[in-house]
Design a protein around this motif. Structure first.
Motif, PDB file in Angstrom:
ATOM      1  N   ILE A 183       0.803  -1.224   0.000  1.00  0.00           N
ATOM      2  CA  ILE A 183       0.000   0.000   0.000  1.00  0.00           C
ATOM      3  C   ILE A 183       0.837   1.277   0.000  1.00  0.00           C
ATOM      4  O   ILE A 183       0.294   2.375   0.046  1.00  0.00           O
ATOM      5  CB  ILE A 183      -1.004   0.020   1.168  1.00  0.00           C
ATOM      6  N   GLY A 184       2.150   1.120  -0.051  1.00  0.00           N
ATOM      7  CA  GLY A 184       3.022   2.292  -0.158  1.00  0.00           C
ATOM      8  C   GLY A 184       3.202   3.065   1.130  1.00  0.00           C
ATOM      9  O   GLY A 184       3.212   4.294   1.131  1.00  0.00           O
ATOM     10  N   THR A 185       3.353   2.356   2.227  1.00  0.00           N
ATOM     11  CA  THR A 185       3.599   3.011   3.509  1.00  0.00           C
ATOM     12  C   THR A 185       4.717   2.273   4.238  1.00  0.00           C
ATOM     13  O   THR A 185       5.454   1.513   3.622  1.00  0.00           O
ATOM     14  CB  THR A 185       2.301   3.086   4.354  1.00  0.00           C
ATOM     15  N   THR A 186       4.838   2.508   5.524  1.00  0.00           N
ATOM     16  CA  THR A 186       5.916   1.883   6.289  1.00  0.00           C
ATOM     17  C   THR A 186       5.380   0.813   7.235  1.00  0.00           C
ATOM     18  O   THR A 186       4.215   0.839   7.632  1.00  0.00           O
ATOM     19  CB  THR A 186       6.655   2.935   7.140  1.00  0.00           C
ATOM     20  N   LYS A 187       6.247  -0.102   7.608  1.00  0.00           N
ATOM     21  CA  LYS A 187       5.919  -1.131   8.595  1.00  0.00           C
ATOM     22  C   LYS A 187       5.525  -0.462   9.904  1.00  0.00           C
ATOM     23  O   LYS A 187       4.604  -0.908  10.592  1.00  0.00           O
ATOM     24  CB  LYS A 187       7.121  -2.048   8.795  1.00  0.00           C
TER      25      LYS A 187
END
Length: 100
Positions: A60-64
């Motif tokens: 989804i194009g974000t960070t862990k």
């Protein structure tokens, strides 16, 4: 058999600890509980899909870190972000209801 009369319901306990429905303290408690539930539901969906937080984040194009914060009730998720998580991340469909 003797009948127990000292049983407290969950609603009675919440009222005792956080006040009646509509009070500021109770409303804050209920909102916090809903956020907690959302994080748990997202984590369960992620695990059901066999994804790590890292894999979902990349999808989804974000960070862990962002995924972890939502799942652990550190950060609230916006509806637009929730839709991205469900549709793109899980390949699902988001349905919202208003119940009065």
């Amino acid at each position: 058999m003797k009948k127990r009369t000292n049983i407290t319901t969950m609603d009675e306990m919440k009222e005792k600890l956080f006040g009646k429905i509509g009070t500021k303290t109770r409303d804050e408690y209920e909102k916090g509980f809903e956020n907690f539930k959302m994080g748990i539901m997202l984590k369960e969906a992620r695990l059901k899909k066999g994804l790590t937080q890292e894999q979902l984040a990349k999808k989804i194009g974000t960070t862990k870190s962002y995924i972890s914060k939502i799942e652990n009730d550190i950060k609230e998720v916006r509806i637009s972000s929730l839709e991205i998580l469900v549709v793109i991340g899980f390949g699902g469909k988001l349905e919202l209801r208003i119940m009065l």
